[in-house]
Design a protein around this motif. Sequence first.
Motif, mmCIF file in Angstrom:
data_model
loop_
_atom_site.group_PDB
_atom_site.id
_atom_site.type_symbol
_atom_site.label_atom_id
_atom_site.label_comp_id
_atom_site.label_asym_id
_atom_site.label_seq_id
_atom_site.Cartn_x
_atom_site.Cartn_y
_atom_site.Cartn_z
ATOM 1 N N ILE A 55 0.821 -1.210 0.000
ATOM 2 C CA ILE A 55 0.000 0.000 0.000
ATOM 3 C C ILE A 55 0.854 1.258 0.000
ATOM 4 O O ILE A 55 0.603 2.195 -0.761
ATOM 5 C CB ILE A 55 -0.944 -0.001 1.215
ATOM 6 C CG1 ILE A 55 -1.813 -1.256 1.208
ATOM 7 C CG2 ILE A 55 -1.821 1.242 1.216
ATOM 8 C CD1 ILE A 55 -2.687 -1.386 2.436
ATOM 9 N N THR A 56 1.866 1.304 0.845
ATOM 10 C CA THR A 56 2.716 2.492 0.935
ATOM 11 C C THR A 56 4.168 2.069 1.063
ATOM 12 O O THR A 56 4.477 0.957 1.487
ATOM 13 C CB THR A 56 2.347 3.352 2.163
ATOM 14 O OG1 THR A 56 2.576 2.603 3.357
ATOM 15 C CG2 THR A 56 0.893 3.783 2.120
ATOM 16 N N GLY A 57 5.056 3.027 0.702
ATOM 17 C CA GLY A 57 6.478 2.830 0.943
ATOM 18 C C GLY A 57 7.301 2.584 -0.299
ATOM 19 O O GLY A 57 7.029 1.643 -1.042
ATOM 20 N N GLY A 58 8.323 3.436 -0.495
ATOM 21 C CA GLY A 58 9.302 3.223 -1.563
ATOM 22 C C GLY A 58 8.680 3.078 -2.930
ATOM 23 O O GLY A 58 7.854 3.895 -3.364
ATOM 24 N N HIS A 59 9.076 2.018 -3.621
ATOM 25 C CA HIS A 59 8.536 1.726 -4.953
ATOM 26 C C HIS A 59 7.353 0.761 -4.879
ATOM 27 O O HIS A 59 7.004 0.133 -5.868
ATOM 28 C CB HIS A 59 9.631 1.129 -5.839
ATOM 29 C CG HIS A 59 10.767 2.070 -6.110
ATOM 30 N ND1 HIS A 59 10.653 3.152 -6.955
ATOM 31 C CD2 HIS A 59 12.041 2.098 -5.630
ATOM 32 C CE1 HIS A 59 11.798 3.803 -7.000
ATOM 33 N NE2 HIS A 59 12.666 3.184 -6.200
ATOM 34 N N TYR A 60 6.750 0.636 -3.696
ATOM 35 C CA TYR A 60 5.561 -0.204 -3.507
ATOM 36 C C TYR A 60 5.846 -1.659 -3.915
ATOM 37 O O TYR A 60 5.055 -2.279 -4.612
ATOM 38 C CB TYR A 60 4.375 0.349 -4.304
ATOM 39 C CG TYR A 60 4.001 1.759 -3.938
ATOM 40 C CD1 TYR A 60 3.064 2.011 -2.939
ATOM 41 C CD2 TYR A 60 4.598 2.845 -4.563
ATOM 42 C CE1 TYR A 60 2.726 3.310 -2.586
ATOM 43 C CE2 TYR A 60 4.268 4.146 -4.205
ATOM 44 C CZ TYR A 60 3.331 4.366 -3.219
ATOM 45 O OH TYR A 60 3.010 5.662 -2.871
ATOM 46 N N ASP A 61 6.985 -2.186 -3.479
ATOM 47 C CA ASP A 61 7.352 -3.555 -3.830
ATOM 48 C C ASP A 61 7.830 -4.307 -2.594
ATOM 49 O O ASP A 61 8.276 -3.710 -1.613
ATOM 50 C CB ASP A 61 8.424 -3.578 -4.925
ATOM 51 C CG ASP A 61 9.628 -2.714 -4.564
ATOM 52 O OD1 ASP A 61 9.604 -2.074 -3.494
ATOM 53 O OD2 ASP A 61 10.591 -2.661 -5.354
ATOM 54 N N VAL A 62 7.711 -5.638 -2.661
ATOM 55 C CA VAL A 62 8.091 -6.481 -1.541
ATOM 56 C C VAL A 62 8.405 -7.879 -2.075
ATOM 57 O O VAL A 62 7.897 -8.277 -3.126
ATOM 58 C CB VAL A 62 6.949 -6.541 -0.490
ATOM 59 C CG1 VAL A 62 5.768 -7.334 -1.017
ATOM 60 C CG2 VAL A 62 7.422 -7.092 0.837
ATOM 61 N N ASP A 63 9.245 -8.614 -1.343
ATOM 62 C CA ASP A 63 9.517 -10.015 -1.668
ATOM 63 C C ASP A 63 8.532 -10.903 -0.915
ATOM 64 O O ASP A 63 8.202 -10.629 0.251
ATOM 65 C CB ASP A 63 10.948 -10.398 -1.283
ATOM 66 C CG ASP A 63 11.992 -9.622 -2.077
ATOM 67 O OD1 ASP A 63 11.632 -9.041 -3.110
ATOM 68 O OD2 ASP A 63 13.161 -9.610 -1.644
ATOM 69 N N CYS A 64 8.079 -11.965 -1.574
ATOM 70 C CA CYS A 64 7.116 -12.871 -0.945
ATOM 71 C C CYS A 64 7.520 -14.316 -1.223
ATOM 72 O O CYS A 64 7.966 -14.641 -2.325
ATOM 73 C CB CYS A 64 5.699 -12.606 -1.465
ATOM 74 S SG CYS A 64 4.433 -13.658 -0.714
ATOM 75 N N ARG A 65 7.316 -15.177 -0.210
ATOM 76 C CA ARG A 65 7.654 -16.589 -0.352
ATOM 77 C C ARG A 65 6.669 -17.438 0.445
ATOM 78 O O ARG A 65 6.287 -17.079 1.560
ATOM 79 C CB ARG A 65 9.077 -16.854 0.133
ATOM 80 C CG ARG A 65 9.565 -18.269 -0.171
ATOM 81 C CD ARG A 65 11.014 -18.488 0.216
ATOM 82 N NE ARG A 65 11.187 -18.628 1.649
ATOM 83 C CZ ARG A 65 11.777 -17.724 2.411
ATOM 84 N NH1 ARG A 65 12.238 -16.607 1.876
ATOM 85 N NH2 ARG A 65 11.899 -17.909 3.710
ATOM 86 N N VAL A 66 6.258 -18.559 -0.151
ATOM 87 C CA VAL A 66 5.365 -19.518 0.511
ATOM 88 C C VAL A 66 6.079 -20.859 0.570
ATOM 89 O O VAL A 66 6.599 -21.332 -0.452
ATOM 90 C CB VAL A 66 4.024 -19.655 -0.239
ATOM 91 C CG1 VAL A 66 3.135 -20.696 0.449
ATOM 92 C CG2 VAL A 66 3.307 -18.311 -0.313
#
Length: 214
Positions: A55-66
């Motif tokens: 939703i907010t922060g930087g370039h609006y990106d995140v790493d995800c792993r399942v």
Amino acid sequence: MAPFPCVLLFFLPLFGSLRVSSSSELTFELPDNAKQCFYQEADKEVKSTLEYQVITGGHYDVDCRVEDPDGKILYKETKKQYDSFTWTTSKKGVFKVCFSNEFSTFTHKTVYFDLQVGEEPPLLPDMANRVTALTQMESACVSIHEAMKTVIDYQTHHRLREAQGRSRAEDLNMRVLFWSLGETVALLSISLGQVLLLKSFFTDKRPSTLGFGS
């Protein structure tokens, strides 16, 4: 930020634990250089769906792993703004969902995710095994229930967009403010320099006279 219609969960560090219901939503802050993991216990042959969005922060990106109970990676994406992943569990156990912001050195993120495990229970008792048709009242209840679920999905979607848009607008407003302050300082400095330069042009410079005796 406007509250989201969600089941409140405890967000825990990497070595914490979390047990969620069959359908859970959570919005949490992910600091820079940080990683948050959530744990969900599920039976075998259960359909599960994960949806997330920054939703907010930087370039609006995140790493995800399942990961599955054996540590096998079922899903892995880097620097994603939003995505969804659906899988069917191959064994019973605790599944792990991790979000990482370790690639960011000074920007924290706000992340929303929706984790659904299993099918929704029937609205009416023994609805799946009924051989008779639903009454008009029961049909109306089912229709209203489905319509309300659609409304909730739309509300969540638009609230996410509203929160993200507001964050972008506030960030742009701060950039415009700093740019305006910089332009103001530069304009005042140039104006002062021009005034001093013009003043130096009109300053009388009388040559000094030296008297010599005869």
